[in-house]
Write an enzyme that holds these catalytic residues in place. Structure first.
Site, PDB file in Angstrom:
ATOM      1  N   ASP A   8       0.874  -1.164   0.000  1.00  0.00           N
ATOM      2  CA  ASP A   8       0.000   0.000   0.000  1.00  0.00           C
ATOM      3  C   ASP A   8       0.915   1.218   0.000  1.00  0.00           C
ATOM      4  OD1 ASP A   8       0.876   0.263   2.599  1.00  0.00           O
ATOM      5  OD2 ASP A   8      -1.102   0.211   3.538  1.00  0.00           O
ATOM      6  N   THR A  67       2.488  -2.398   8.867  1.00  0.00           N
ATOM      7  CA  THR A  67       2.839  -3.412   9.867  1.00  0.00           C
ATOM      8  C   THR A  67       2.970  -4.829   9.305  1.00  0.00           C
ATOM      9  OG1 THR A  67       0.498  -3.794  10.248  1.00  0.00           O
ATOM     10  CG2 THR A  67       1.578  -2.166  11.676  1.00  0.00           C
ATOM     11  N   ILE A  69       0.369  -6.528   9.018  1.00  0.00           N
ATOM     12  CA  ILE A  69      -0.803  -7.203   9.599  1.00  0.00           C
ATOM     13  C   ILE A  69      -2.017  -7.165   8.670  1.00  0.00           C
ATOM     14  CG2 ILE A  69      -2.464  -7.172  11.507  1.00  0.00           C
ATOM     15  CD1 ILE A  69      -0.183  -6.027  13.279  1.00  0.00           C
ATOM     16  N   HIS A  98       7.767 -24.715   8.669  1.00  0.00           N
ATOM     17  CA  HIS A  98       6.649 -25.269   9.438  1.00  0.00           C
ATOM     18  C   HIS A  98       5.292 -25.011   8.810  1.00  0.00           C
ATOM     19  CE1 HIS A  98       8.816 -25.705  13.580  1.00  0.00           C
ATOM     20  NE2 HIS A  98       9.574 -26.118  12.575  1.00  0.00           N
ATOM     21  N   ARG A 137       4.358 -34.592  10.560  1.00  0.00           N
ATOM     22  CA  ARG A 137       3.490 -33.779  11.423  1.00  0.00           C
ATOM     23  C   ARG A 137       3.272 -32.379  10.848  1.00  0.00           C
ATOM     24  NH1 ARG A 137       8.480 -33.684  13.184  1.00  0.00           N
ATOM     25  NH2 ARG A 137       9.431 -31.922  14.243  1.00  0.00           N
TER      26      ARG A 137
HETATM   27  C1  RB5 Z   1      -1.958   2.470   6.543  1.00  0.00           C
HETATM   28  O1  RB5 Z   1      -1.971   3.647   7.268  1.00  0.00           O
HETATM   29  C2  RB5 Z   1      -1.795   1.265   7.487  1.00  0.00           C
HETATM   30  O2  RB5 Z   1      -2.959   1.071   8.203  1.00  0.00           O
HETATM   31  C3  RB5 Z   1      -1.444   0.036   6.695  1.00  0.00           C
HETATM   32  O3  RB5 Z   1      -0.267   0.265   5.998  1.00  0.00           O
HETATM   33  C4  RB5 Z   1      -1.193  -1.250   7.464  1.00  0.00           C
HETATM   34  O4  RB5 Z   1      -0.284  -1.082   8.502  1.00  0.00           O
HETATM   35  C5  RB5 Z   1      -2.367  -2.046   7.809  1.00  0.00           C
HETATM   36  O5  RB5 Z   1      -2.288  -3.120   8.428  1.00  0.00           O
END
Ligand code: RB5
Length: 149
Positions: A8, A67, A69, A98, A137
């Site tokens: 992004d 992040t 995430i 794994h 496993r």
């Molecule tokens: C963008 O500001 C931020 O939310 C995005 O890059 C990211 O960290 C989302 O998980």
């Protein structure tokens, strides 16, 4: 080997560094965008990269956001994708050994670029333990993940 990479706005510059790194390693690299820092919604790029991998048009995906995430949450929704956030050499290696991840996510706001390169190198140099003689496993566990789809 072909790798598709996307980000992004938080990861645009960072992605350029990772792209060069992957090319230097001899991989074919497709950039799914974006190419400027205008604000975008990370799920759009997560979907693009994940569908490229899930559709067999690339062997692996790499996604960058602030992040890692959000990209992992969104890309992991696509059938066939095993997405992992990696943040050091150990998690990079374990994501392959794994979990047999086929898509990895890194956070441009939490990891130095050089650390991200180390993570990716560990990931791409590792092999899935489930394909090794004593790794039944790991295969069973990853099969159970896929059965959740
Ligand atoms: C963008 O500001 C931020 O939310 C995005 O890059 C990211 O960290 C989302 O998980």
């Amino acid at each position: 080997m072909k790798v598709v990479i996307g980000s992004d706005h938080a990861g645009v510059e960072y992605k350029k560094g990772l792209k060069e790194f992957l090319k230097e390693r001899g991989y074919e690299v497709e950039d799914a965008g974006p190419d400027n820092e205008e604000s975008v919604d990370y799920p759009d790029y997560a979907e693009k990269v994940a569908r490229t991998v899930a559709g067999g048009k690339a062997d692996y995906g790499v996604l960058v956001c602030g992040t890692g995430i959000g990209m992992s949450m969104a890309s992991g929704k696509i059938k066939g994708i095993r997405a992992a956030v990696i943040h050091n050499e150990f998690t990079g290696r374990a994501a392959k050994e794994h979990n047999n991840a086929n898509l990895v996510c890194v956070g441009a706001r939490v990891l130095e670029l050089e650390t991200a390169k180390t993570c990716l190198a560990a990931f791409f140099d590792a092999e899935f333990d489930g394909n090794k003689p004593d790794g039944e496993r790991h295969k069973r566990r990853v099969d159970k993940i896929m059965d959740l789809e």
